[in-house]
Design an enzyme around this catalytic site. Structure first.
Site: not given
Length: 426
Positions: A161, A355
């Site tokens: 991440c 995103c």
């Protein structure tokens, strides 16, 4: 007549929306229950804002029991001690057990801070992985602003991440400027990625160029292909490696404030169960999100095992973005409906990525179709609009959880970002 029982383990972003969507898909054909270790849902994407006091923790919290009850979904916050898939049983933390006919694992990850000496809230670095971590980070950030010192932000080897690390570095830069102390705070970004903007996805569009340019403009130095060997109070020891894995340089980075994202692994309730997990404890799943060994076990989200996009000098994991997770939820809901109707699962998740990386005064957005290359769509952009879109995203999604709605969101977000109304991510 006793209805089949579907148990969802975990009530984060994936588990919560899975409860709503599965309940809507199988209503009248199965009972749905959620097992979590807390009564509350926290909107994790807002944690970087909590860490600089742009949000209070209570503003991103949803108390789940009344929402679940209203939707006819069972709920317990006792938490799971161990899953026993061969027995169709979950051992709970209070010593009792819960049987199931179908299990959906949506636990999220265990945070592997302990794999690096001195890393994490129990050591010498801060975290934005959990909202309570982010709240403590806000206290550490206030101390930094009162007594400016060097800052080190980034993601450790094995992390999967990266977006929040970039977000937080830029947000810290923005807030230090607002507090008129940025000129007294040298900043270094440390990452296992082979290049800036890799993101565990081998880049999306020109994320390399966009993020490198952003970091240069903000006077943030960086070290890629980085292994953090040890963290001491005020000092981080980092090994930078070459493409062949040999040592290129060693860096001793002094810091007065640091936030490093750790590697992830499976949670203790599932870790090490043969046939269920891989060696890191992530859940094995076929293209229908179903475990190959235990056919009545599905999984979604960060806990799912996904191989890396390719070899890198330092281990780099693949992120599970919200769009991917939402598509996993829909596939599982439809497959459970099929199974309850006596049919085989056929639905597959659309592993696409959307995103919004907020920088406080701007940001970078990307859309990848599919998430793992090669892709049919590979797009990225930047601008102040991303910051505004992230605020709208937060408000909408928290409202969605509070209402208990199962309507899809990420495809709408992608379409809005691209400005393309006819595109469909199938």
């Amino acid at each position: 007549m006793t209805l089949p029982k579907i148990v969802i383990l975990g009530a984060g972003l994936g588990g919560t929306i899975a409860a709503y969507e599965i309940r809507a898909a199988v209503k009248g054909k199965a009972d749905v229950m959620v097992v979590n270790d807390s009564d509350d849902y926290w909107f994790i994407p807002s944690n970087p804002w909590v860490a600089v006091r742009w949000r209070e923790p209570e503003a991103i919290k949803v108390h789940l029991p009344p929402v679940m009850a209203k939707k006819g979904i069972g709920f317990t916050a006792v938490g799971a001690k161990r899953v026993h898939p061969a027995e169709n049983r979950i051992e709970l933390n209070d010593g009792t057990s819960l049987s199931y006919d179908y299990l959906v694992i949506a636990t999220g990850p265990d945070l592997a801070f302990d794999e690096i000496d001195g890393l994490g809230p129990a050591g010498f670095t801060s975290s934005v992985c959990r909202t309570d971590h982010a709240s403590d980070t806000a206290d550490a950030f206030d101390r930094l602003a009162a007594d400016p010192k060097p800052v080190v932000i980034g993601a450790a080897q094995g992390a999967s991440c990266y977006g929040p690390a970039y977000e937080f570095a830029m947000i810290v830069d923005t807030e230090l400027k607002r507090r008129k102390v940025r000129d007294r705070v040298p900043m270094t970004f440390v990452t296992a990625e082979p290049y800036i903007g890799h993101l565990g996805l081998d880049g999306v569009g020109d994320t390399k160029g966009l993020l490198e340019s952003e970091m240069r403009n903000r006077h943030i130095k960086w070290i890629t292909n980085a292994k953090i060997s040890k963290v001491e109070d005020g000092m981080m020891h980092v090994e930078e490696v070459n493409e062949d894995g040999t040592t290129k340089a060693k860096h001793d980075l002094p810091f007065g404030f640091s936030m490093i994202l750790p590697a992830f692994r499976g949670v203790p309730a599932v870790y090490g169960i043969e046939g269920l997990t891989n060696p890191r404890g992530f859940i094995l799943a076929d293209k229908h999100q179903r475990n190959p060994t235990f056919k009545n076990v599905y999984s979604l989200g960060v806990c799912v095992a996904i191989p890396p996009v390719g070899p890198t000098p330092v281990p780099v994991g693949v992120p599970k973005t919200g769009f991917m997770i939402e598509s996993m939820v829909t596939a599982i809901a439809m497959n459970l409906k099929a199974e309850l109707g006596g049919q085989e699962p056929v639905e597959e998740a659309t592993w696409n990525a959307v995103c919004l990386a907020d920088f406080g005064d701007g940001g970078v957005a990307f859309v990848a179709q599919p998430q793992i290359p090669p892709r049919n769509l590979n797009w990225s952009s930047e601008g102040k609009w991303v910051h505004l879109a992230k605020i709208g995203f937060e408000k909408y999604f928290i409202h969605k959880i509070r209402r208990g709605t199962s309507e899809p969101f990420y495809e709408k977000l992608a379409l809005h970002a691209l400005g393309i109304r006819k595109l469909r991510f199938k």
